[in-house]
Design a protein around this motif. Sequence first.
Motif, PDB file in Angstrom:
ATOM      1  N   VAL A 184      21.361 -11.804  10.573  1.00  0.00           N
ATOM      2  CA  VAL A 184      20.436 -10.897   9.825  1.00  0.00           C
ATOM      3  C   VAL A 184      19.710 -10.289  11.154  1.00  0.00           C
ATOM      4  N   THR A 185      19.565  -9.018  11.455  1.00  0.00           N
ATOM      5  CA  THR A 185      18.701  -8.376  12.330  1.00  0.00           C
ATOM      6  C   THR A 185      17.608  -7.643  11.524  1.00  0.00           C
ATOM      7  N   VAL A 186      16.589  -8.148  11.988  1.00  0.00           N
ATOM      8  CA  VAL A 186      15.065  -7.796  11.293  1.00  0.00           C
ATOM      9  C   VAL A 186      14.350  -7.028  12.270  1.00  0.00           C
ATOM     10  N   PRO A 187      13.429  -6.085  11.512  1.00  0.00           N
ATOM     11  CA  PRO A 187      12.317  -5.540  12.478  1.00  0.00           C
ATOM     12  C   PRO A 187      11.255  -6.596  12.963  1.00  0.00           C
ATOM     13  N   ARG A 188      10.554  -6.441  13.778  1.00  0.00           N
ATOM     14  CA  ARG A 188       9.447  -6.968  14.257  1.00  0.00           C
ATOM     15  C   ARG A 188       8.493  -6.975  13.210  1.00  0.00           C
ATOM     16  N   VAL A 189       7.695  -7.932  13.128  1.00  0.00           N
ATOM     17  CA  VAL A 189       6.682  -8.271  12.152  1.00  0.00           C
ATOM     18  C   VAL A 189       5.453  -7.343  12.618  1.00  0.00           C
ATOM     19  N   GLY A 190       4.638  -6.523  11.616  1.00  0.00           N
ATOM     20  CA  GLY A 190       3.820  -5.661  12.031  1.00  0.00           C
ATOM     21  C   GLY A 190       2.782  -5.643  10.612  1.00  0.00           C
ATOM     22  N   LEU A 191       2.156  -4.704  10.951  1.00  0.00           N
ATOM     23  CA  LEU A 191       1.025  -4.342   9.741  1.00  0.00           C
ATOM     24  C   LEU A 191       1.785  -3.875   8.694  1.00  0.00           C
ATOM     25  N   LEU A 192       1.643  -4.342   7.378  1.00  0.00           N
ATOM     26  CA  LEU A 192       2.258  -3.697   6.388  1.00  0.00           C
ATOM     27  C   LEU A 192       1.578  -2.369   5.644  1.00  0.00           C
ATOM     28  N   ASP A 193       0.215  -2.268   5.736  1.00  0.00           N
ATOM     29  CA  ASP A 193      -0.547  -1.430   5.137  1.00  0.00           C
ATOM     30  C   ASP A 193      -1.663  -1.029   6.111  1.00  0.00           C
ATOM     31  N   LYS A 194      -1.701   0.288   6.525  1.00  0.00           N
ATOM     32  CA  LYS A 194      -2.792   0.568   7.230  1.00  0.00           C
ATOM     33  C   LYS A 194      -4.275   0.956   6.630  1.00  0.00           C
ATOM     34  N   GLU A 195      -4.030   1.152   5.144  1.00  0.00           N
ATOM     35  CA  GLU A 195      -5.436   1.100   4.430  1.00  0.00           C
ATOM     36  C   GLU A 195      -5.609  -0.119   3.879  1.00  0.00           C
ATOM     37  N   ARG A 255     -13.098   4.522  10.526  1.00  0.00           N
ATOM     38  CA  ARG A 255     -11.943   4.321  11.291  1.00  0.00           C
ATOM     39  C   ARG A 255     -12.348   3.169  12.392  1.00  0.00           C
ATOM     40  N   LYS A 256     -13.686   3.292  12.821  1.00  0.00           N
ATOM     41  CA  LYS A 256     -13.831   2.241  14.010  1.00  0.00           C
ATOM     42  C   LYS A 256     -13.771   0.974  13.316  1.00  0.00           C
ATOM     43  N   ALA A 257     -14.036   0.606  12.018  1.00  0.00           N
ATOM     44  CA  ALA A 257     -14.076  -0.732  11.718  1.00  0.00           C
ATOM     45  C   ALA A 257     -12.480  -1.233  11.553  1.00  0.00           C
ATOM     46  N   GLN A 258     -11.683  -0.127  11.042  1.00  0.00           N
ATOM     47  CA  GLN A 258     -10.433  -0.372  11.094  1.00  0.00           C
ATOM     48  C   GLN A 258     -10.052  -0.783  12.279  1.00  0.00           C
ATOM     49  N   ARG A 259      -9.956  -0.035  13.411  1.00  0.00           N
ATOM     50  CA  ARG A 259      -9.669  -0.335  14.880  1.00  0.00           C
ATOM     51  C   ARG A 259     -10.062  -1.686  15.122  1.00  0.00           C
ATOM     52  N   GLN A 260     -11.350  -2.039  14.840  1.00  0.00           N
ATOM     53  CA  GLN A 260     -11.815  -3.429  15.243  1.00  0.00           C
ATOM     54  C   GLN A 260     -11.153  -4.608  14.510  1.00  0.00           C
ATOM     55  N   MET A 261     -10.820  -4.300  13.243  1.00  0.00           N
ATOM     56  CA  MET A 261     -10.039  -5.247  12.331  1.00  0.00           C
ATOM     57  C   MET A 261      -8.825  -5.445  13.011  1.00  0.00           C
ATOM     58  N   ILE A 262      -7.872  -4.353  13.288  1.00  0.00           N
ATOM     59  CA  ILE A 262      -6.754  -4.637  13.789  1.00  0.00           C
ATOM     60  C   ILE A 262      -6.690  -5.136  15.147  1.00  0.00           C
ATOM     61  N   ALA A 263      -7.494  -4.969  15.963  1.00  0.00           N
ATOM     62  CA  ALA A 263      -7.582  -5.748  17.142  1.00  0.00           C
ATOM     63  C   ALA A 263      -8.053  -7.145  17.137  1.00  0.00           C
ATOM     64  N   HIS A 264      -8.703  -7.528  16.171  1.00  0.00           N
ATOM     65  CA  HIS A 264      -9.026  -9.022  16.034  1.00  0.00           C
ATOM     66  C   HIS A 264      -8.117  -9.639  15.041  1.00  0.00           C
ATOM     67  N   ALA A 265      -6.961  -8.870  14.485  1.00  0.00           N
ATOM     68  CA  ALA A 265      -6.128  -9.713  13.536  1.00  0.00           C
ATOM     69  C   ALA A 265      -4.784  -9.512  14.230  1.00  0.00           C
ATOM     70  N   LEU A 266      -4.354  -8.419  14.950  1.00  0.00           N
ATOM     71  CA  LEU A 266      -3.118  -8.453  15.420  1.00  0.00           C
ATOM     72  C   LEU A 266      -2.983  -9.151  16.924  1.00  0.00           C
TER      73      LEU A 266
END
Length: 193
Positions: free
Chosen positions: A111-122, A148-159
């Motif tokens: 089974v070849t799968v893509p890397r895990v990532g963020l499913l929804d950007k919103e 958008r700033k909050a979005q970037r910060q959440m991504i940085a803290h969660a990913l």
Amino acid sequence: MKEKSNIQMVVKVLALAVILLLVWWLLFAEKDNHLSLETEEGINVTPEQIQSIRDIGQWEFLSISNEELVDTMRKGLLSDDQLVRIYYGTLRLGFDMKDVKIETQGDTVIVTVPRVGLLDKEFIDETRTKAFYESGKWTAEDREALYRKAQRQMIAHALTPQNLQSAQDNADMQLRRMMRAMGYNNIFIRWND
């Protein structure tokens, strides 16, 4: 009469002999009584199974609830304008099953799968967003920039590498469980970079 009773006796003896012979044959006669198991050389994934796997769609392996306090400030001549908001969101990590490739070789599946990532950007729940402090006049563009700033910060803290690894480990376990349920004993998971 005696002759009739002798004939009946002979018939009874013959019937008994036939019954005993039949019982002996059923119990002791040499017959080819053996059990054989035949195995199919390989397990084939049908197109329907592959389609049902793809129909899963996005598969989530880790969910991270987050809140961010975000602010912006604008310097003025007489006073400074400030906007502070609290944003809430749930980031879901996983991948889309349509990007999964399945190859079979006998009782082995690769089974070849893509890397895990963020499913929804919103992922920010705007209904829960709260204005913490607001002074001055702010436009819709200013609020969008803060969002958008909050979005970037959440991504940085969660990913984080730890969260991504945890989601990948969970994905590996779930995929193996699904392939075992389909009858595969040897399961190899390959991750795309």
